[in-house]
Design a protein around this motif. Structure first.
Motif, mmCIF file in Angstrom:
data_model
loop_
_atom_site.group_PDB
_atom_site.id
_atom_site.type_symbol
_atom_site.label_atom_id
_atom_site.label_comp_id
_atom_site.label_asym_id
_atom_site.label_seq_id
_atom_site.Cartn_x
_atom_site.Cartn_y
_atom_site.Cartn_z
ATOM 1 N N PRO A 191 35.449 58.424 36.271
ATOM 2 C CA PRO A 191 35.436 59.193 37.516
ATOM 3 C C PRO A 191 36.077 58.458 38.683
ATOM 4 O O PRO A 191 36.147 58.986 39.790
ATOM 5 C CB PRO A 191 33.935 59.402 37.771
ATOM 6 C CG PRO A 191 33.303 58.183 37.182
ATOM 7 C CD PRO A 191 34.128 57.836 35.975
ATOM 8 N N TRP A 192 36.557 57.230 38.469
ATOM 9 C CA TRP A 192 37.077 56.411 39.551
ATOM 10 C C TRP A 192 38.601 56.418 39.561
ATOM 11 O O TRP A 192 39.254 56.439 38.517
ATOM 12 C CB TRP A 192 36.585 54.966 39.425
ATOM 13 C CG TRP A 192 35.108 54.832 39.571
ATOM 14 C CD1 TRP A 192 34.176 54.867 38.564
ATOM 15 C CD2 TRP A 192 34.374 54.672 40.766
ATOM 16 N NE1 TRP A 192 32.911 54.738 39.071
ATOM 17 C CE2 TRP A 192 33.004 54.611 40.436
ATOM 18 C CE3 TRP A 192 34.742 54.581 42.111
ATOM 19 C CZ2 TRP A 192 32.006 54.462 41.386
ATOM 20 C CZ3 TRP A 192 33.742 54.422 43.067
ATOM 21 C CH2 TRP A 192 32.394 54.370 42.700
ATOM 22 N N SER A 193 39.159 56.406 40.751
ATOM 23 C CA SER A 193 40.603 56.246 40.902
ATOM 24 C C SER A 193 40.865 55.459 42.183
ATOM 25 O O SER A 193 40.050 55.459 43.117
ATOM 26 C CB SER A 193 41.319 57.603 40.963
ATOM 27 O OG SER A 193 40.885 58.343 42.086
ATOM 28 N N GLY A 194 42.004 54.787 42.231
ATOM 29 C CA GLY A 194 42.315 53.985 43.401
ATOM 30 C C GLY A 194 43.779 53.606 43.431
ATOM 31 O O GLY A 194 44.520 53.811 42.457
ATOM 32 N N SER A 195 44.196 53.060 44.563
ATOM 33 C CA SER A 195 45.597 52.662 44.713
ATOM 34 C C SER A 195 45.720 51.589 45.779
ATOM 35 O O SER A 195 44.847 51.444 46.647
ATOM 36 C CB SER A 195 46.461 53.875 45.091
ATOM 37 O OG SER A 195 46.052 54.402 46.342
ATOM 38 N N ILE A 196 46.799 50.829 45.683
ATOM 39 C CA ILE A 196 47.168 49.887 46.733
ATOM 40 C C ILE A 196 48.658 50.102 46.993
ATOM 41 O O ILE A 196 49.459 50.141 46.058
ATOM 42 C CB ILE A 196 46.861 48.429 46.339
ATOM 43 C CG1 ILE A 196 47.273 47.482 47.473
ATOM 44 C CG2 ILE A 196 47.536 48.037 45.028
ATOM 45 C CD1 ILE A 196 46.752 46.057 47.277
ATOM 46 N N ILE A 197 49.016 50.307 48.263
ATOM 47 C CA ILE A 197 50.367 50.746 48.618
ATOM 48 C C ILE A 197 50.872 49.935 49.804
ATOM 49 O O ILE A 197 50.138 49.714 50.776
ATOM 50 C CB ILE A 197 50.385 52.249 48.989
ATOM 51 C CG1 ILE A 197 49.845 53.093 47.820
ATOM 52 C CG2 ILE A 197 51.795 52.711 49.347
ATOM 53 C CD1 ILE A 197 49.605 54.535 48.187
ATOM 54 N N GLY A 198 52.113 49.514 49.728
ATOM 55 C CA GLY A 198 52.802 48.912 50.867
ATOM 56 C C GLY A 198 53.906 49.846 51.320
ATOM 57 O O GLY A 198 54.626 50.414 50.496
ATOM 58 N N SER A 199 54.026 50.026 52.637
ATOM 59 C CA SER A 199 54.995 50.981 53.181
ATOM 60 C C SER A 199 55.936 50.305 54.173
ATOM 61 O O SER A 199 55.534 49.376 54.885
ATOM 62 C CB SER A 199 54.276 52.137 53.899
ATOM 63 O OG SER A 199 53.474 52.859 52.996
ATOM 64 N N TYR A 200 57.163 50.791 54.206
ATOM 65 C CA TYR A 200 58.159 50.329 55.165
ATOM 66 C C TYR A 200 58.734 51.536 55.891
ATOM 67 O O TYR A 200 59.093 52.532 55.258
ATOM 68 C CB TYR A 200 59.296 49.585 54.451
ATOM 69 C CG TYR A 200 60.517 49.374 55.317
ATOM 70 C CD1 TYR A 200 60.578 48.316 56.225
ATOM 71 C CD2 TYR A 200 61.603 50.240 55.241
ATOM 72 C CE1 TYR A 200 61.694 48.133 57.032
ATOM 73 C CE2 TYR A 200 62.724 50.063 56.045
ATOM 74 C CZ TYR A 200 62.759 49.004 56.939
ATOM 75 O OH TYR A 200 63.865 48.829 57.734
#
Length: 296
Positions: free
Chosen positions: A279-288
């Motif tokens: 049931p778990w979801s996640g993310s790590i994102i870097g933006s420019y």
């Protein structure tokens, strides 16, 4: 001395959607949505700006309200095993009213409404195993927010609200392709072009910044993306957008014609990792976000 702006805002959204097959090769989606938003702004005088709880009298204030109703329908037809077509339309009705008290002057703005029907059509063609080509054309309506219409603020530069702002209307066409390799790598490229009328636009004059509806503008861009499936339900991705914008008509500021739209970056990129487990979801994102023009 100083000022304290207290700006509570509320928003209520409702959505309902029904989707069902009407034939072995046809699927229908019907839906509706509603939104009610309010802004209640009060600006208090402070004898000392460091003591925000020691409020004095209310000076400027603003009340803003907006409502939107929408209904939409989309028909998905599998013409062949490789070709699928989509056709749909959305009806939007938007209304707003408000009150502004600023510089000891009270202004009431009666309810005004705007409505539009936005059609859209697209096709998806499976060229071969893992390769898909897509094309679409459609219209959309984007209403101004309550802050832009009713909330004036600023110190060294005054950002003036405009209660007469109209919704932007956009016509967009795009074409793209994607391919997924057996290694779990997905690559995607999309070209799009948009023609905008009643563009919500900012201009600076001295120490004042104003918002109004410019005549028209156009944008075109390319979206590129790559995704890679990893072990454990993880996916790595990187994408980039390259955008070109041009003001094509602006009766209130003719010298801006041919220039870029302010506050629109030409280059935007993201890189990240996302995953899910149970049931778990996640993310790590870097933006420019690249450089942009702040002044027209």
């Amino acid at each position: 001395p100083g000022k304290l702006s207290d700006i509570p805002a509320t928003m209520i959204n409702g959505d309902v959607q029904v989707s069902f097959p009407v034939a072995s090769n046809q699927y229908l989606v019907i839906g509706a949505s509603a939104n009610d938003s309010t802004l209640r702004k009060k600006v208090y005088d402070l004898a000392n700006w460091r003591e925000k709880d020691n409020r004095g009298a209310v000076g400027d204030r603003a009340d803003g309200n907006s409502q939107s109703l929408a209904a939409y329908i989309q028909d998905e037809i599998a013409i062949t095993d490789r070709l699928t077509a989509y056709a749909g339309a959305r009806y939007d009705r938007w209304s707003t009213d408000g009150t502004i008290y600023i510089n000891k002057t009270l202004n009431n703005y009666d309810t005004r409404t705007s409505s539009a029907v936005s059609p859209k059509a697209s096709v998806v063609y499976k060229l071969d195993q893992g390769t898909v080509i897509k094309g679409a054309i459609g219209k959309a309506l984007r209403a101004p927010n309550l802050s832009d219409m009713y909330s004036t603020w600023g110190t060294s530069i005054i950002y003036w609200s405009n209660p007469d702002l109209k919704p932007e209307k956009v016509t967009t066409a795009e074409i793209g392709a994607e391919h997924e390799f057996k290694t779990g790598t997905l690559v995607r490229a999309t070209y799009y072009r948009s023609d905008i009328t009643d563009l919500i636009y900012s201009t600076t004059s001295g120490a004042n910044r104003y918002k109004f509806n410019a005549g028209s503008a156009e944008t075109e861009g390319i979206d590129l993306e790559a995704r890679q499936k990893l072990l454990g339900g993880l996916t790595a991705f990187i994408n980039a957008t390259f955008v070109s914008t041009t003001i094509t008509e602006n009766a209130l500021r003719p010298t801006s014609v041919g220039k870029q739209i302010p506050l629109q970056a030409e280059k935007i990129a993201n890189i990240g990792l996302e995953g899910s487990h149970g049931p778990w979801s996640g993310s790590i994102i870097g933006s420019y976000v690249g450089k942009m023009y702040a002044n027209d």
